[in-house]
Design an enzyme around this catalytic site. Structure first.
Site, PDB file in Angstrom:
ATOM      1  N   GLU A 427       0.836  -1.190   0.000  1.00  0.00           N
ATOM      2  CA  GLU A 427       0.000   0.000   0.000  1.00  0.00           C
ATOM      3  C   GLU A 427       0.875   1.247   0.000  1.00  0.00           C
ATOM      4  O   GLU A 427       1.807   1.366   0.788  1.00  0.00           O
ATOM      5  CB  GLU A 427      -0.909  -0.029   1.247  1.00  0.00           C
ATOM      6  CG  GLU A 427      -1.557   1.273   1.618  1.00  0.00           C
ATOM      7  CD  GLU A 427      -2.737   1.631   0.718  1.00  0.00           C
ATOM      8  OE1 GLU A 427      -2.960   0.920  -0.271  1.00  0.00           O
ATOM      9  OE2 GLU A 427      -3.413   2.634   1.001  1.00  0.00           O
ATOM     10  N   ASP A 500       0.567  -1.447   6.400  1.00  0.00           N
ATOM     11  CA  ASP A 500       0.943  -0.875   7.684  1.00  0.00           C
ATOM     12  C   ASP A 500       0.208  -1.563   8.828  1.00  0.00           C
ATOM     13  O   ASP A 500      -0.866  -2.123   8.635  1.00  0.00           O
ATOM     14  CB  ASP A 500       0.591   0.620   7.721  1.00  0.00           C
ATOM     15  CG  ASP A 500       1.506   1.422   6.803  1.00  0.00           C
ATOM     16  OD1 ASP A 500       2.600   0.917   6.491  1.00  0.00           O
ATOM     17  OD2 ASP A 500       1.111   2.524   6.403  1.00  0.00           O
ATOM     18  N   ASP A 502      -1.554  -0.346  11.034  1.00  0.00           N
ATOM     19  CA  ASP A 502      -2.531   0.584  11.610  1.00  0.00           C
ATOM     20  C   ASP A 502      -3.919   0.329  11.010  1.00  0.00           C
ATOM     21  O   ASP A 502      -4.135  -0.657  10.320  1.00  0.00           O
ATOM     22  CB  ASP A 502      -2.091   2.038  11.372  1.00  0.00           C
ATOM     23  CG  ASP A 502      -2.000   2.352   9.886  1.00  0.00           C
ATOM     24  OD1 ASP A 502      -2.442   1.512   9.076  1.00  0.00           O
ATOM     25  OD2 ASP A 502      -1.490   3.436   9.543  1.00  0.00           O
TER      26      ASP A 502
END
Ligand code: 1YM
Length: 642
Positions: A427, A500, A502
């Site tokens: 990403e 990530d 997150d």
């Protein structure tokens, strides 16, 4: 040993050797010694109670996780038989718990048990893998008990009192020298018991977790059986037929099916053999699918919904938006596939097919409105499929004009041997840049993704081919999508999602997993999809090699270990990685991409099903359950970037 003080006859010695074999190679009998195997032990004991319910003698099973990870399972069946077994010369109950593969063979009446689950093991295996086991039986007004340690009898079956009613209670502590961990996950057990309750109409199952101060508790009992199951699966969806279609037939292979169509585009067929979820499908699923295709096409022709000039609806058109549960009971099931959850018995295809043919055709004739609503949807699915074919051809043509069929953003590897190649789907452009520089270009390809992801929940295949985010993934993998997907054409043995740690990363992971689950399912079934695990923290100090930590627990452990070496917290620099983009190419290689050091998580079908469920909830039509989910889970969200 004095304590046991039995005289071992030839049979007993054989018994001990048998259980010793189980302890030596537990994986052979219980699948694995991971948490999965641990939970499997509970299922084996519970299954004996479920069999008793299927035989018509048991209405309730109560499971308790006691403090210390002791499991207690109690049912109100007939109680395991207590009389001396003619062959082993010990009580039947002790035989069941000490002789490998004893099960129903000792039970008198034949037809007691449709042979075993995934691993066909049973009480004796659980007993062999437990530090201790205690079995209490209520039968004929008498309370009996026997005890074992590591499978060996330490107290033979004896009367310990009087009893009201009948039943069996088994308590055991799994052996911590065998299993990696004894920490049962309440949610896993709860999900399985809900499933068993759906599959066993009328049986009440309770689960209680007493390990923490505030106990958890749930109770499952469904008079509707599979009908309730399908309603539960569809609870957040917009339904085409209000009451699920229900088919049930006893016989050589008892079959039970419930079907309900929704306005969604996904296909959700869950199959079970002897109450075991056959995630990889198999012959029963094949029979069911063939019948669906035939019956709906026949009906459409006979009622002039399909005209003479029209071509037949394809299976995938007819399965668009379907939610179904197919449950069969097979006497000697053969399980195949990567995770041994694919039914292999070839005779089952025809049995299921002809049964569904008859029952479904009758249902449609009797419910023309339902038939019409479903067929309208099938026909629009067929149109969309045709549009998708055109879109696909357009893409192909366009790509061939550009002489390359590979997406522009893909940094391919030099090797062309799929087995040794891997593609990282990354990403963001900055992380993609680091990955490109850090990789080993011989066998690692990088595909950066950017922009907004398509909501596959609300799109059909034609939209997916044209989507600028998914199309590169399709082209890079190289094997098509949907019913065109051909696993032999994949260009990489490993498709690795690198996102990530997150919320956004979790989002992209869920989206991609759902996309693979819905459009490239064999890729997951074949074990080709992986999640990269980037570190969350780096600890550094001059003169010391950097220490990377992948979880908060890792970090705690690292601090402790370093403290033992005389390095205190305040001497250490702590870097928290917010995203992959913060790592330079060398760091990314070292921590996340180097096959020697990285952690890769292989995605299983279970992970994909979970992703699909969350996805449906978060992206689907119904707003209220989404709100509930977010409210319920907001407090669990960690690592939120503020
Ligand atoms: C908490 C675990 O094991 N219940 C249980 C097991 C059996 C019976 C009843 C049973 C079976 C039969 C007759 C029969 C088992 N019996 C055997 C064996 N709960 C739990 N409840 N009477 C009682 O099969 O005919 C194996 S399991 F072999 F002894 F019959």
């Amino acid at each position: 040993m004095e304590k046991y003080n039995h005289k071992y006859g030839a049979e007993q010695i054989q018994v001990l050797e048998g259980l010793e074999a189980v302890r030596k190679r537990p994986g052979m009998y219980i699948g694995s010694t991971s948490v999965r195997g641990l939970h499997h032990c509970v299922y084996e004991i519970v299954d004996n109670g479920v069999d008793e319910a299927l035989a018509g003698y048991c209405t309730e099973i109560n499971v308790t996780i006691e403090p210390g990870n002791i499991i207690c399972v109690e049912d109100n069946g007939r109680g395991i038989p207590v009389e001396i077994h003619p062959k082993t010369k010990i009580s039947t109950a002790e035989t069941v718990y000490t002789v490998l593969h004893a099960g129903g063979k000792f039970g008198g009446d034949s037809g007691y048990k449709v042979s075993g689950g995934l691993h066909g093991v049973g009480a004796s295996v659980v007993n062999a893998l437990s530090s201790w086991t205690e079995v209490t039986i209520k039968r004929d007004g008498i309370l009996y008990q026997m005890k074992f340690e590591k499978g060996k009898t330490v107290q033979k079956l004896e009367k310990i009192g009087e009893a009201k009613g009948t039943g069996t209670k088994v308590r055991f502590l799994a052996d911590n020298t065998i299993f990696e961990s004894l920490d049962y996950e309440y949610e896993i057990l709860e999900k399985r018991f809900r499933e068993i309750a759906f599959l066993t109409k009328g049986l009440k199952i309770t689960i209680e977790d007493l390990r923490e101060e505030t106990p958890k508790k749930a109770e499952f009992c469904y008079e509707g059986g599979l009908i309730s199951f399908v309603e539960y699966l569809n609870k957040n969806k917009d339904k085409l037929n209000k009451t699920p279609i229900y088919i049930e037939k006893d016989g050589e292979v008892p079959v039970e099916i419930a079907i309900q169509y929704t306005s969604s585009y996904s296909e959700n067929i869950y199959t079970f053999v002897n109450n075991i979820n056959t995630i990889e499908g198999g012959t029963h699923l094949e029979g069911f699918k063939r019948s669906l295709t035939k019956v709906f096409n026949d009906y459409a022709r006979n009622h002039n919904i399909l005209k003479e000039k029209d071509s037949n609806l394809q299976g995938e058109d007819i399965r668009e938006g379907i939610t179904a549960v197919v449950s069969v009971k097979v006497k000697e099931p053969q399980f195949e596939g990567q995770t041994k959850t694919k039914l292999g018995n070839s005779e089952v295809t025809g049995i299921v097919q002809s049964m569904v043919n008859e029952a479904l055709a009758t249902f449609l004739e009797e419910n023309p409105n339902v038939a019409k609503a479903i067929l309208e949807k099938c026909i629009s699915a067929a149109r969309a499929r045709e549009a998708a074919r055109k879109a696909r051809e357009l893409v192909r043509k366009k790509n061939s004009l550009e002489t390359s069929t590979l997406p522009g953003k893909l940094a391919d590897c030099s090797s062309k041997i799929p087995d040794e190649c891997e593609v990282y789907i990354v990403e963001g452009d900055s992380a993609g840049g680091s990955a490109k520089q850090g990789r080993d270009r011989k066998f690692q390809a990088i595909l950066p993704l950017w922009g907004k992801m398509l909501n596959v929940e609300k799109a059909r295949a034609d939209k997916i081919y044209g989507n600028d985010k998914l199309n590169p993934v399709i082209l890079a993998v190289g094997a098509g999508i949907g019913s065109d997907f051909d696993i032999t054409k994949i260009r990489y043995g490993k498709v690795i999602i690198m996102a990530d740690a997150d919320v956004d990363g979790a989002h992209i992971r869920t989206l991609l997993l759902t996309f693979f689950f819905r459009y490239m399912r064999p890729l997951i079934e074949n074990g080709n999809v992986y999640l990269a695990q980037p570190p969350l923290y780096k600890l550094s100090k001059k003169g010391m090699e950097d220490v990377y930590c992948y979880t908060d627990e890792d970090l705690d452990k690292a601090y402790k270990e370093l403290e033992e070496k005389g390095i205190s917290r305040d001497q250490l620099g702590l870097q928290r990685y917010k995203g992959l983009g913060e790592m330079n190419p060398e760091q990314l290689w070292e921590t996340t991409m180097d096959p020697e050091k990285r952690i890769l998580i292989k995605v299983t079908m279970e992970d994909a099903i979970k992703a699909d469920e969350i996805f449906t909830l978060l992206m689907g039509d119904e707003v209220e359950p989404r709100r509930e989910f977010i409210q319920k889970n907001a407090k669990y969200v960690k690592n939120l970037d503020i």
